[in-house]
Design a protein around this motif. Structure first.
Motif, short mmCIF file in Angstrom:
data_model
loop_
_atom_site.label_atom_id
_atom_site.label_comp_id
_atom_site.label_asym_id
_atom_site.label_seq_id
_atom_site.Cartn_x
_atom_site.Cartn_y
_atom_site.Cartn_z
N ASN A 68 0.85 -1.19 0.00
CA ASN A 68 0.00 0.00 0.00
C ASN A 68 0.89 1.24 0.00
O ASN A 68 1.25 1.76 1.05
N SER A 127 -0.29 4.45 2.18
CA SER A 127 -0.14 4.29 3.62
C SER A 127 1.33 4.29 4.02
O SER A 127 1.72 4.89 5.04
N TYR A 128 2.16 3.63 3.21
CA TYR A 128 3.58 3.59 3.53
C TYR A 128 4.22 4.96 3.39
O TYR A 128 5.07 5.37 4.20
N ASP A 137 5.22 -1.74 9.37
CA ASP A 137 3.88 -2.03 8.87
C ASP A 137 2.80 -1.65 9.87
O ASP A 137 1.72 -1.20 9.49
N LEU A 138 3.10 -1.85 11.15
CA LEU A 138 2.13 -1.46 12.19
C LEU A 138 1.90 0.04 12.16
O LEU A 138 0.77 0.52 12.25
N GLY A 162 -0.19 1.21 9.27
CA GLY A 162 -1.61 0.88 9.38
C GLY A 162 -2.38 1.74 10.35
O GLY A 162 -3.60 1.61 10.47
N ARG A 163 -1.69 2.63 11.07
CA ARG A 163 -2.36 3.49 12.04
C ARG A 163 -2.84 4.77 11.37
O ARG A 163 -2.27 5.22 10.38
N SER A 164 -3.87 5.39 11.93
CA SER A 164 -4.35 6.67 11.41
C SER A 164 -3.37 7.76 11.82
O SER A 164 -2.56 7.57 12.74
#
Length: 388
Positions: free
Chosen positions: A296, A299-300, A331-332, A335-337
């Motif tokens: 993604n 996101s990254y 990755d964590l 994936g966070r907002s």
């Protein structure tokens, strides 16, 4: 009821036929505490991207508490603040797309629920539509919000910033202004001398010192009594953090075009460029483009901008156990907002000092000096994160 702005009062791109739609505002009762007002803004920012498409929104309570300065174990205070938002009214009085007058009122939150460490909440559909429209409602920058120490000052800032494009709030009756400041039920503040000394002057001073705008109060009298007040608004050149134009200049840049090509939204592309600068964003775009293991990219990229990812650090020891865990952390974080990521960093940095803190400020979650502490932090937050 506030006076409607006229085209001659406006400047720049607002001098158009649709200008009356652009000066509408939502008034929120001022009887919120400083923390409640900050809570309201964090919840809105967290929900904004899906505001009109989802009925409910979620954010973990720990993140929420960290963002507004609560003790994360003080759930009773959080409950009381959420209760206050449900009991607070948001009111609008504006022209709709057909030129008809529209008045509406809604609870600021339709409901809120705490369960399993997660805060779930919702807005009424009518209010969500208004909050999501940038012509009607302006999002408050959390970096500016954090600076405020007075509830009256933050209330004044919010109610002025929503008129920043028109450069004036328009005339408010004093009764309306007292309601916006949350002092309408006090006989003491019915005397303008008291209102001016205790509310207006201190709030104006803090807004002008703390925020990205400068406000100047003007009053209107009937006889010897002050009956109306308005605030003229201009940019604060010392704290011009937010890009408040229509984005036409940014949209012509190669970096903006590259972001849009990656699927980044117009709003987010302008925000990233305004916050980080086109050169920095361009460098992170190039870095992400070189990676072949990113599923993604958007996101990254968001995580790379936030935590200043750099190839030499991220790629270190890719086959080692430490490298495996660093990849999981990366990755964590991705994936966070944005709201959660900011809270995560705050919580972790509270544990650091000296060289460790400096290294984390430089390298973020890829800090080699803090690797073990970083792994422990994420394992506390997500107990099964590193299990094979």
């Amino acid at each position: 009821m506030r006076k409607e702005q006229t085209p001659k009062d406006l400047t720049g791109p607002l001098r158009r036929g649709s200008v009356k739609k652009n000066v509408a505002a939502i008034h929120v009762s001022g009887k919120l505490t400083l923390l409640q007002r900050k809570l309201s803004n964090v919840l809105l920012l967290n929900a904004y991207d899906t505001l009109v498409h989802q009925n409910t929104h979620k954010i973990d309570a720990q993140t929420l508490c960290a963002m507004i300065g609560y003790n994360s174990n003080d759930m009773e205070t959080l409950k009381a603040s959420l209760r206050g938002l449900v009991e607070t009214l948001a009111e609008w009085d504006m022209l709709d797309e057909n030129g008809q007058q529209e008045w509406g009122v809604s609870s600021l939150l339709a409901y809120a629920k705490l369960k399993g460490g997660v805060c779930e909440y919702s807005y009424s559909s009518a209010l969500a539509e208004k909050l999501h429209d940038p012509k009607v409602f302006a999002l408050i920058n959390l970096n500016i919000q954090k600076r405020f120490t007075s509830g009256h000052a933050l209330a004044l800032y919010e109610n002025c910033y929503r008129f920043v494009r028109t450069r004036s709030t328009g005339w408010w009756e004093l009764e309306t202004f007292r309601r916006l400041m949350g002092v309408n039920d006090s006989a003491y503040y019915e005397v303008f001398k008291h209102l001016n000394a205790k509310v207006i002057k201190p709030a104006v001073a803090e807004v002008n010192k703390t925020s990205n705008i400068i406000v100047t109060p003007e009053t209107r009298k009937m006889g010897r009594s002050v009956t109306h007040i308005r605030f003229k608004i201009k940019d604060n050149p010392q704290l011009a953090i937010l890009d408040i134009d229509d984005g036409s200049g940014v949209r012509n840049s190669p970096t903006y075009a590259a972001l849009i090509g990656q699927g980044v939204s117009d709003r987010l592309a302008k925000q990233w460029i305004a916050e980080h600068g086109a050169e920095y964003v361009g460098a992170k775009l190039a870095y992400v483009g070189e990676r072949r293991d990113v599923q993604n990219p958007v996101s990254y990229l968001q995580a790379a901008l936030r935590d200043d990812y750099a190839a030499p650090v991220v790629e270190a020891a890719p086959t080692s156990e430490r490298g495996r865990k660093l990849a999981i952390v990366r990755d964590l974080v991705a994936g966070r907002s944005p709201t959660q990521r900011d809270a995560d960093k705050r919580l972790f940095m509270a544990r650091l000092d000296g060289a460790a803190r400096l290294d984390f400020e430089k390298h973020g979650w890829m800090s080699a000096l803090n690797a073990e502490g970083i792994f422990a932090f994420w394992e506390e937050l997500m107990p099964e994160a590193f299990e094979l």
